[in-house]
Motif scaffolding. Structure first.
Motif, PDB file in Angstrom:
ATOM      1  N   GLY A  93      82.248  40.074  50.294  1.00 14.61           N
ATOM      2  CA  GLY A  93      81.810  40.298  51.665  1.00 14.61           C
ATOM      3  C   GLY A  93      80.410  39.751  51.903  1.00 14.61           C
ATOM      4  N   GLY A  94      79.761  39.264  50.853  1.00 11.48           N
ATOM      5  CA  GLY A  94      78.494  38.573  51.020  1.00 11.48           C
ATOM      6  C   GLY A  94      77.260  39.405  50.794  1.00 11.48           C
ATOM      7  N   GLY A  95      77.419  40.708  50.579  1.00 13.94           N
ATOM      8  CA  GLY A  95      76.250  41.544  50.357  1.00 13.94           C
ATOM      9  C   GLY A  95      75.651  41.319  48.984  1.00 13.94           C
ATOM     10  N   THR A  96      74.560  42.001  48.735  1.00 16.95           N
ATOM     11  CA  THR A  96      73.838  41.844  47.465  1.00 16.95           C
ATOM     12  C   THR A  96      73.785  43.170  46.742  1.00 16.95           C
ATOM     13  OG1 THR A  96      72.441  40.084  48.341  1.00 16.95           O
ATOM     14  CG2 THR A  96      71.609  41.269  46.439  1.00 16.95           C
ATOM     15  N   ASP A  97      74.171  43.144  45.485  1.00 17.76           N
ATOM     16  CA  ASP A  97      74.080  44.335  44.654  1.00 17.76           C
ATOM     17  C   ASP A  97      72.625  44.575  44.266  1.00 17.76           C
ATOM     18  OD1 ASP A  97      76.073  45.420  41.766  1.00 17.76           O
ATOM     19  OD2 ASP A  97      74.893  46.514  43.247  1.00 17.76           O
ATOM     20  N   THR A  98      72.379  45.609  43.509  1.00 17.19           N
ATOM     21  CA  THR A  98      71.028  45.983  43.082  1.00 17.19           C
ATOM     22  C   THR A  98      70.322  44.825  42.410  1.00 17.19           C
ATOM     23  OG1 THR A  98      71.757  48.241  42.746  1.00 17.19           O
ATOM     24  CG2 THR A  98      69.745  47.566  41.602  1.00 17.19           C
ATOM     25  N   GLN A  99      69.045  44.628  42.765  1.00 16.51           N
ATOM     26  CA  GLN A  99      68.197  43.660  42.078  1.00 16.51           C
ATOM     27  C   GLN A  99      67.632  44.285  40.817  1.00 16.51           C
ATOM     28  OE1 GLN A  99      65.506  40.632  44.343  1.00 16.51           O
ATOM     29  NE2 GLN A  99      65.320  42.617  45.305  1.00 16.51           N
ATOM     30  N   GLY A 142      59.330  39.664  63.324  1.00 16.78           N
ATOM     31  CA  GLY A 142      59.336  39.395  61.893  1.00 16.78           C
ATOM     32  C   GLY A 142      59.737  40.635  61.123  1.00 16.78           C
ATOM     33  N   ASN A 143      59.663  40.501  59.807  1.00 20.80           N
ATOM     34  CA  ASN A 143      60.029  41.586  58.914  1.00 20.80           C
ATOM     35  C   ASN A 143      58.802  42.067  58.151  1.00 20.80           C
ATOM     36  OD1 ASN A 143      63.143  41.460  59.033  1.00 20.80           O
ATOM     37  ND2 ASN A 143      62.530  39.337  58.651  1.00 20.80           N
ATOM     38  N   SER A 144      58.613  43.376  58.094  1.00 24.90           N
ATOM     39  CA  SER A 144      57.492  43.913  57.331  1.00 24.90           C
ATOM     40  C   SER A 144      57.738  45.369  57.009  1.00 24.90           C
ATOM     41  CB  SER A 144      56.172  43.764  58.099  1.00 24.90           C
ATOM     42  OG  SER A 144      56.184  44.572  59.241  1.00 24.90           O
ATOM     43  N   VAL A 145      57.029  45.838  56.012  1.00 26.05           N
ATOM     44  CA  VAL A 145      57.114  47.231  55.580  1.00 26.05           C
ATOM     45  C   VAL A 145      55.712  47.785  55.471  1.00 26.05           C
ATOM     46  CG1 VAL A 145      57.774  48.770  53.706  1.00 26.05           C
ATOM     47  CG2 VAL A 145      59.261  46.858  54.301  1.00 26.05           C
ATOM     48  N   THR A 146      55.504  48.953  56.025  1.00 30.04           N
ATOM     49  CA  THR A 146      54.214  49.625  55.952  1.00 30.04           C
ATOM     50  C   THR A 146      54.425  50.966  55.269  1.00 30.04           C
ATOM     51  OG1 THR A 146      53.511  48.594  58.021  1.00 30.04           O
ATOM     52  CG2 THR A 146      52.256  50.505  57.256  1.00 30.04           C
ATOM     53  N   GLN A 147      53.694  51.195  54.205  1.00 29.43           N
ATOM     54  CA  GLN A 147      53.836  52.480  53.548  1.00 29.43           C
ATOM     55  C   GLN A 147      52.490  53.134  53.363  1.00 29.43           C
ATOM     56  OE1 GLN A 147      55.415  50.528  49.611  1.00 29.43           O
ATOM     57  NE2 GLN A 147      54.656  52.557  49.072  1.00 29.43           N
ATOM     58  N   TYR A 204      69.843  44.244  61.126  1.00 32.62           N
ATOM     59  CA  TYR A 204      70.110  45.535  60.503  1.00 32.62           C
ATOM     60  C   TYR A 204      69.819  45.451  59.010  1.00 32.62           C
ATOM     61  CZ  TYR A 204      72.382  46.135  64.954  1.00 32.62           C
ATOM     62  OH  TYR A 204      72.635  46.186  66.300  1.00 32.62           O
ATOM     63  N   PRO A 205      68.590  45.793  58.624  1.00 31.64           N
ATOM     64  CA  PRO A 205      68.221  45.640  57.215  1.00 31.64           C
ATOM     65  C   PRO A 205      68.805  46.757  56.355  1.00 31.64           C
ATOM     66  CG  PRO A 205      66.433  46.667  58.399  1.00 31.64           C
ATOM     67  CD  PRO A 205      67.480  46.313  59.437  1.00 31.64           C
ATOM     68  N   SER A 206      68.812  46.530  55.063  1.00 35.86           N
ATOM     69  CA  SER A 206      69.013  47.590  54.083  1.00 35.86           C
ATOM     70  C   SER A 206      67.636  48.018  53.598  1.00 35.86           C
ATOM     71  CB  SER A 206      69.849  47.085  52.901  1.00 35.86           C
ATOM     72  OG  SER A 206      71.151  46.740  53.318  1.00 35.86           O
ATOM     73  N   LEU A 207      67.517  49.275  53.203  1.00 35.22           N
ATOM     74  CA  LEU A 207      66.216  49.826  52.820  1.00 35.22           C
ATOM     75  C   LEU A 207      66.247  50.358  51.388  1.00 35.22           C
ATOM     76  CD1 LEU A 207      65.444  51.726  56.143  1.00 35.22           C
ATOM     77  CD2 LEU A 207      64.593  49.481  55.437  1.00 35.22           C
ATOM     78  N   PHE A 208      65.139  50.231  50.700  1.00 28.60           N
ATOM     79  CA  PHE A 208      65.076  50.550  49.274  1.00 28.60           C
ATOM     80  C   PHE A 208      63.757  51.250  48.947  1.00 28.60           C
ATOM     81  CE2 PHE A 208      68.536  47.655  48.070  1.00 28.60           C
ATOM     82  CZ  PHE A 208      68.561  46.803  49.154  1.00 28.60           C
ATOM     83  N   TRP A 209      63.806  52.064  47.907  1.00 22.55           N
ATOM     84  CA  TRP A 209      62.613  52.504  47.222  1.00 22.55           C
ATOM     85  C   TRP A 209      62.718  52.038  45.773  1.00 22.55           C
ATOM     86  CZ3 TRP A 209      58.044  54.245  48.767  1.00 22.55           C
ATOM     87  CH2 TRP A 209      57.940  54.782  50.057  1.00 22.55           C
ATOM     88  N   LEU A 221      62.566  46.345  52.273  1.00 22.45           N
ATOM     89  CA  LEU A 221      63.737  46.085  53.103  1.00 22.45           C
ATOM     90  C   LEU A 221      64.353  44.752  52.704  1.00 22.45           C
ATOM     91  CD1 LEU A 221      63.462  43.790  55.608  1.00 22.45           C
ATOM     92  CD2 LEU A 221      61.960  45.539  56.531  1.00 22.45           C
ATOM     93  N   ARG A 222      65.639  44.650  52.902  1.00 23.21           N
ATOM     94  CA  ARG A 222      66.351  43.395  52.704  1.00 23.21           C
ATOM     95  C   ARG A 222      66.954  43.007  54.043  1.00 23.21           C
ATOM     96  NH1 ARG A 222      70.881  44.369  49.129  1.00 23.21           N
ATOM     97  NH2 ARG A 222      72.171  44.614  50.975  1.00 23.21           N
ATOM     98  N   ASN A 223      66.581  41.823  54.520  1.00 19.28           N
ATOM     99  CA  ASN A 223      67.113  41.409  55.812  1.00 19.28           C
ATOM    100  C   ASN A 223      68.486  40.758  55.654  1.00 19.28           C
ATOM    101  OD1 ASN A 223      66.625  38.823  54.918  1.00 19.28           O
ATOM    102  ND2 ASN A 223      64.989  38.381  56.384  1.00 19.28           N
ATOM    103  N   THR A 224      69.048  40.361  56.761  1.00 20.11           N
ATOM    104  CA  THR A 224      70.398  39.798  56.722  1.00 20.11           C
ATOM    105  C   THR A 224      70.430  38.452  56.006  1.00 20.11           C
ATOM    106  OG1 THR A 224      70.009  38.972  58.955  1.00 20.11           O
ATOM    107  CG2 THR A 224      71.215  41.030  58.752  1.00 20.11           C
ATOM    108  N   GLY A 225      69.266  37.842  55.810  1.00 20.87           N
ATOM    109  CA  GLY A 225      69.198  36.594  55.057  1.00 20.87           C
ATOM    110  C   GLY A 225      68.968  36.800  53.575  1.00 20.87           C
ATOM    111  N   ASN A 226      69.085  38.045  53.122  1.00 21.92           N
ATOM    112  CA  ASN A 226      68.896  38.393  51.708  1.00 21.92           C
ATOM    113  C   ASN A 226      67.469  38.192  51.223  1.00 21.92           C
ATOM    114  OD1 ASN A 226      71.205  39.570  50.491  1.00 21.92           O
ATOM    115  ND2 ASN A 226      72.258  37.642  50.840  1.00 21.92           N
ATOM    116  N   GLN A 227      66.507  38.160  52.122  1.00 18.50           N
ATOM    117  CA  GLN A 227      65.105  38.147  51.708  1.00 18.50           C
ATOM    118  C   GLN A 227      64.606  39.587  51.642  1.00 18.50           C
ATOM    119  OE1 GLN A 227      62.446  35.562  53.762  1.00 18.50           O
ATOM    120  NE2 GLN A 227      63.964  33.963  54.017  1.00 18.50           N
ATOM    121  N   PHE A 228      63.803  39.871  50.637  1.00 15.56           N
ATOM    122  CA  PHE A 228      63.254  41.208  50.455  1.00 15.56           C
ATOM    123  C   PHE A 228      61.789  41.222  50.870  1.00 15.56           C
ATOM    124  CE2 PHE A 228      66.286  43.844  48.042  1.00 15.56           C
ATOM    125  CZ  PHE A 228      67.275  42.915  47.802  1.00 15.56           C
TER     126      PHE A 228
END
Lengths: 117, 111
Positions: free
Chosen positions: A100-106, B1-6, B30-35, B92-99
């Protein structure tokens, strides 16, 4: 599975010299990322590969920087004519592309610390 | 743009105290979010993630909820331990797979 490895762990060079770093990702991972991290900052995205194709490059990646992943396995990051501002930790990470194109854990490597004198 | 402030650190807490580390983001799409967490002398490790609004990520007693309305992903733990001392990065990871990573928050837990 030995994780992501990077070589060398430390590199000291003189301004103007070229340096090359290597990253070996986890074997079944087809995505590979390069980041730069300076003291007190989070990692900054530089570029990423899916297999051997370089899909994204940050504006941070000047013409002096080049990255390759010739056979879709290990990758190299070369910095030409290094400057003192290039001093940083260079991190590599790898992940799998999900259905589906998503990315697993880095998974991150330990990094290469570059000091430019 | 994309940015994270903590939240800036360093944060020092006594063992068993409640922890909150604030994280807000700006993103297109719609980004994915990570810690991520970095223990002393070690590399970055994923702590938890959430891929869509209202998802709650949890791991090792830590939790974070993806709040689209407030563009936030605050990290919480009810009772910290000395072994939680580390640097925590929101990303965050954007839809272009950049973190995109925040600057990190250093946590020290004292006995």
């Amino acid at each position: 599975d030995t994780g992501v490895s990077q070589d060398p762990r430390h590199k000291i060079t003189k301004r103007g010299q070229n340096v090359t770093f290597r990253c070996d990702p986890i074997s079944e991972h087809n995505r590979l990322y390069w980041y730069r991290q300076t003291l007190g900052q989070g990692p900054e995205f530089l570029t990423y590969f899916q297999n051997e194709a370089q899909l994204e490059k940050s504006r941070l990646l000047s013409d002096r920087f080049s990255a390759e992943r010739p056979k879709g396995s290990f990758s190299t990051l070369e910095i030409q004519r290094t400057e003192q501002g290039d001093s940083a930790m260079y991190l590599c990470a790898s992940s799998r592309r999900l259905a589906g194109g998503g990315t697993d854990t880095q998974y991150f490597g330990p990094g290469t610390r570059l000091t430019v004198l | 743009g994309n940015s994270v402030t903590q939240m800036e650190g360093p944060v020092t807490l006594s063992e068993e105290a409640f922890l909150t580390i604030n994280c807000t983001y700006t993103a297109t799409g719609y980004p994915s979010l990570f810690w991520y967490v970095q223990y002393p002398g070690e590399g970055l490790q994923l702590l938890l993630k959430a891929t869509k609004a209202d998802d709650k990520g949890s791991n090792k007693g830590f939790e974070a909820t993806y709040r689209k309305e407030t563009t936030s992903f605050h990290l919480e733990k009810g009772s910290v331990q000395v072994s939680d001392s580390a640097v925590y990065f929101c990303a965050l990871r954007n839809t272009g797979n950049q973190f995109y990573f925040g600057t990190g928050t250093s946590l020290t837990v004292i006995p």
